[in-house]
Design an enzyme around this catalytic site. Structure first.
Site, PDB file in Angstrom:
ATOM      1  N   HIS A 120      50.876 -19.876  70.712  1.00 55.37           N
ATOM      2  CA  HIS A 120      49.697 -19.095  70.315  1.00 55.37           C
ATOM      3  C   HIS A 120      48.805 -18.805  71.523  1.00 55.37           C
ATOM      4  O   HIS A 120      48.455 -17.642  71.791  1.00 55.37           O
ATOM      5  CB  HIS A 120      48.917 -19.884  69.257  1.00 55.37           C
ATOM      6  CG  HIS A 120      47.672 -19.230  68.771  1.00 55.37           C
ATOM      7  ND1 HIS A 120      47.602 -18.569  67.566  1.00 55.37           N
ATOM      8  CD2 HIS A 120      46.427 -19.124  69.316  1.00 55.37           C
ATOM      9  CE1 HIS A 120      46.379 -18.091  67.391  1.00 55.37           C
ATOM     10  NE2 HIS A 120      45.642 -18.421  68.452  1.00 55.37           N
ATOM     11  N   GLU A 121      48.450 -19.845  72.260  1.00 52.93           N
ATOM     12  CA  GLU A 121      47.558 -19.652  73.402  1.00 52.93           C
ATOM     13  C   GLU A 121      48.250 -18.880  74.522  1.00 52.93           C
ATOM     14  O   GLU A 121      47.607 -18.118  75.250  1.00 52.93           O
ATOM     15  CB  GLU A 121      47.044 -21.005  73.905  1.00 52.93           C
ATOM     16  CG  GLU A 121      46.257 -21.806  72.880  1.00 52.93           C
ATOM     17  CD  GLU A 121      45.097 -21.045  72.243  1.00 52.93           C
ATOM     18  OE1 GLU A 121      44.567 -20.111  72.888  1.00 52.93           O
ATOM     19  OE2 GLU A 121      44.731 -21.363  71.098  1.00 52.93           O
TER      20      GLU A 121
END
Length: 501
Positions: A264-265
Site C-alpha cells: 500500500h505505502e
C-alpha cells in the site's frame, strides 16, 4: 516573463525545501525519536511551518504571481509553465487567507497530539488525548472559517485534500456506493465463513520484512530513492523526488499486516517517484489530490496485490520463505484467505467489500463533530453505535475503536477520510484504463512482470504530479469523469467468483 518565472521558481523552491524539512522532522518523530523529544519537536516544527508559510505569502511572491497569471493564461493549457503558475497561484491564495502564526500553532499542536496518541492507544486511554482532540476540533473549525462562503464547514477542509469536492458531493457519492455495497456484503456474509487461520500462524518478523521488500522492489519501488522503516501507523513521506520513504508495522501472528501495508505505502511512493523530475522544488512535485494518491496505494495493494495473477507468481516464493506454515496450504485456500470478507473493527485490516463502510462511519462522525452535533466526550460511544448499526459488531474498547486511526490525532478533523473511498473508486477506473490499453497486463503479472502497468501509470498519472486538477487528470487518463461503475463491476466480478451468489 521568463525572468519572473525563474524568480518564482527560486522562491517556490525555498518553500518546498522548508516543507520537506518539516516532513523529515515528522518522519523522525514517527520512527526513531525518543518520547522525550516530543516537546522540542513540536516547537521545532512550529518554527519551520511559520517560516514556510511566511515565505509562501511574502509580498514578492504575490507581485510575481500578479504579473505571471495573465502570462500563464496565454500559454497552452498543457504546458508545464502554465500548470506551474496555476498551482502556485492556488497555493498562494489559500496560504494568504491563513495567518502564519496559526499554521505554526496548528502543526505544533498536531505534533504534541500525535505523541500523546502513541501513548493513549496502547493504554486504551481516550481520556488522555480527549482534551487535545477538543483543541484539534476547535482549530479545524477555525481553519475552515478562514475560507468564508462555504456551504458546509467541512468544504474548505475537503478542498485542501481533494480539490473541487464538497461535503455534499461526497455524501451523494457515498450514498450511491453504499446502495451497491450493502447487498454485496449481505450476500457474502450470509455464506459460510472462509477459513483464514493459515494467515494467523507464527511468521518471524525478519522474514516477513524481507519478503515485503522483495515484492515492492519487483513492483517498481526504487530503493535508490527510498527506504522502509517501522512505525505505529504506516505512512509514506517525501523529502524530495529522490528520497521517498515508506513505513510499516509487523505482527508475527498476522501475515497480511506488514505485507499489504508495505505494498500500500509503496503504491503511494511509486506515485511520488514517478513525478516528472523537472517539477522538483515546485508545487507540481506532489500528487494531484488525496483521492488520486489513495487510488495508487489501493490499486497496488488490492487490484494487484490481492489478485489471483499476483499470487500465481508470488505464492511459491512465499511458501519457500515459510515452508512449515504454508507448504500444506494450496494457492486456492491462500487466495480465499487473503480475500476473506467479514465485518471487522480495524479499517486498515478490512476486506475490500466492507472497507468503505469504515470510511463512511469516520466521515459522518467528523462532519457531526464539525457541525457541533457531536461532542468529543461522546465520540467513543457514537463510534461504537455506528459500528453496531453498520457492521453488526462493536469494539470492546477504545484502542480498537476511536483510537485506532492516527488521522484525527495528527491532522485536522475533516478533509482526510473521504480520500480513501475516492481512491478505491479511482483505483478500478485507472486499472481498467490501463488494461484497455494493454490487455496483456494480467498475463504479465502471472510471470512477475509489472513493468507495463507501472509504465502506463507513470505516463498517464504519476509524471503529471499536480499539474492538472484531480478531475482533469482522471478525464485525461481514463477518458471519463470519476465513476463508481468500474469499481462496482470489479467488486461484483471478483467476489462473485469467490462467493457465488
Amino acid at each position: 516573463m521568463e525572468e519572473k518565472l525563474r524568480e518564482l521558481k527560486e522562491l517556490l523552491r525555498e518553500v518546498y525545501d522548508l516543507e520537506c524539512i518539516i516532513m523529515l522532522l515528522n518522519w523522525d518523530q514517527s520512527t526513531y525519536m525518543p518520547p522525550g523529544g516530543a516537546e522540542a519537536r513540536a516547537r521545532q516544527m512550529a518554527v519551520m511551518e511559520r517560516l514556510a508559510h511566511e515565505k509562501m505569502v511574502q509580498p514578492r511572491m504575490g507581485r510575481l504571481l500578479e504579473a505571471l497569471v495573465p502570462y500563464g493564461e496565454s500559454l497552452p493549457y498543457d504546458s508545464d509553465e502554465a500548470g506551474l503558475i496555476r498551482a502556485a497561484q492556488r497555493k498562494f491564495e489559500k496560504a494568504n487567507r491563513v495567518p502564519s502564526a496559526f499554521m505554526g500553532e496548528l502543526i505544533s499542536h498536531q505534533a504534541k497530539t500525535y505523541q500523546v496518541w502513541t501513548e493513549a492507544r496502547p493504554a486504551n486511554d481516550f481520556a488522555k488525548v480527549a482534551p487535545l482532540l477538543e483543541k484539534t476540533l476547535e482549530m479545524s473549525r477555525q481553519l475552515a472559517d478562514y475560507f468564508p462562503g462555504y456551504v458546509h464547514i467541512a468544504d474548505p477542509l475537503i478542498d485542501f485534500e481533494d480539490e473541487g469536492m464538497k461535503a455534499s458531493t461526497i455524501r451523494s457519492l457515498f450514498s450511491e456506493l453504499r446502495e451497491q455495497l450493502v447487498p454485496l456484503v449481505k450476500a457474502v456474509t450470509e455464506q459460510d465463513p472462509v477459513e483464514d487461520q493459515v494467515l494467523k500462524q507464527h511468521f518471524p518478523e525478519e522474514k516477513q520484512w524481507q519478503f515485503g521488500l522483495d515484492v515492492i522492489r519487483q513492483l517498481g519501488y526504487d530503493f535508490k530513492r527510498g527506504r522502509q522503516d517501522k512505525t505505529h501507523h504506516p505512512f509514506m513521506t517525501k523529502f524530495s523526488l529522490g528520497d521517498v520513504r515508506i513505513t510499516t508495522r509487523v505482527k508475527e501472528n498476522e501475515l497480511g499486516e506488514a505485507l499489504f501495508s508495505t505494498i500500500h505505502e509503496a503504491g503511494h511512493a511509486m506515485y511520488e517517484q514517478g513525478i516528472h523530475p523537472e517539477y522538483e522544488g515546485t508545487p507540481l512535485a506532489q500528487g494531484a489530490s488525496s483521492g488520486i494518491h489513495e487510488s495508487q496505494s489501493r490499486l497496488w495493494e488490492n487490484l494487484v496485490g490481492r489478485s489471483r495473477e499476483f499470487w500465481e507468481y508470488f505464492y511459491p516464493k512465499l511458501q519457500a520463505v515459510f515452508p512449515d506454515q504454508l507448504n500444506p496450504v494450496s494457492l486456492d485456500s491462500f487466495y480465499r484467505a487473503i480475500n476473506k470478507v467479514e465485518p471487522s473493527l480495524i479499517r486498515t485490516d478490512a476486506d475490500e467489500l466492507t472497507y468503505n463502510l469504515h470510511v463512511m462511519i469516520r466521515f459522518d462522525l467528523e462532519l457531526a463533530l464539525l457541525e457541533g452535533k457531536l461532542a468529543v466526550k461522546d465520540l467513543p460511544e457514537a463510534w461504537r453505535e455506528r459500528y453496531r448499526t453498520d457492521l453488526g459488531i462493536a469494539p470492546p474498547d477504545d484502542r480498537d475503536g476511536v483510537l485506532q486511526d492516527v488521522h484525527w490525532y495528527v491532522a485536522t478533523i475533516g478533509g482526510v477520510f473521504q480520500g480513501y473511498t475516492l481512491g478505491n473508486i479511482l483505483s478500478a477506473q485507472f486499472y481498467d484504463a490501463a488494461r484497455n490499453a494493454h490487455p496483456e497486463i494480467p498475463a504479465e503479472m502471472r510471470q512477475g512482470n509489472f513493468y507495463t502497468l507501472h509504465h502506463w501509470l507513470k505516463e498517464n498519472v504519476y509524471r503529471h504530479g499536480s499539474k492538472y486538477t484531480p478531475e482533469e487528470l482522471v478525464q485525461k487518463a481514463t477518458g471519463q469523469s470519476l465513476s463508481i461503475e468500474p469499481y462496482v463491476r470489479y467488486l461484483k466480478t471478483k467476489f462473485g467468483q469467490l462467493y457465488p451468489w
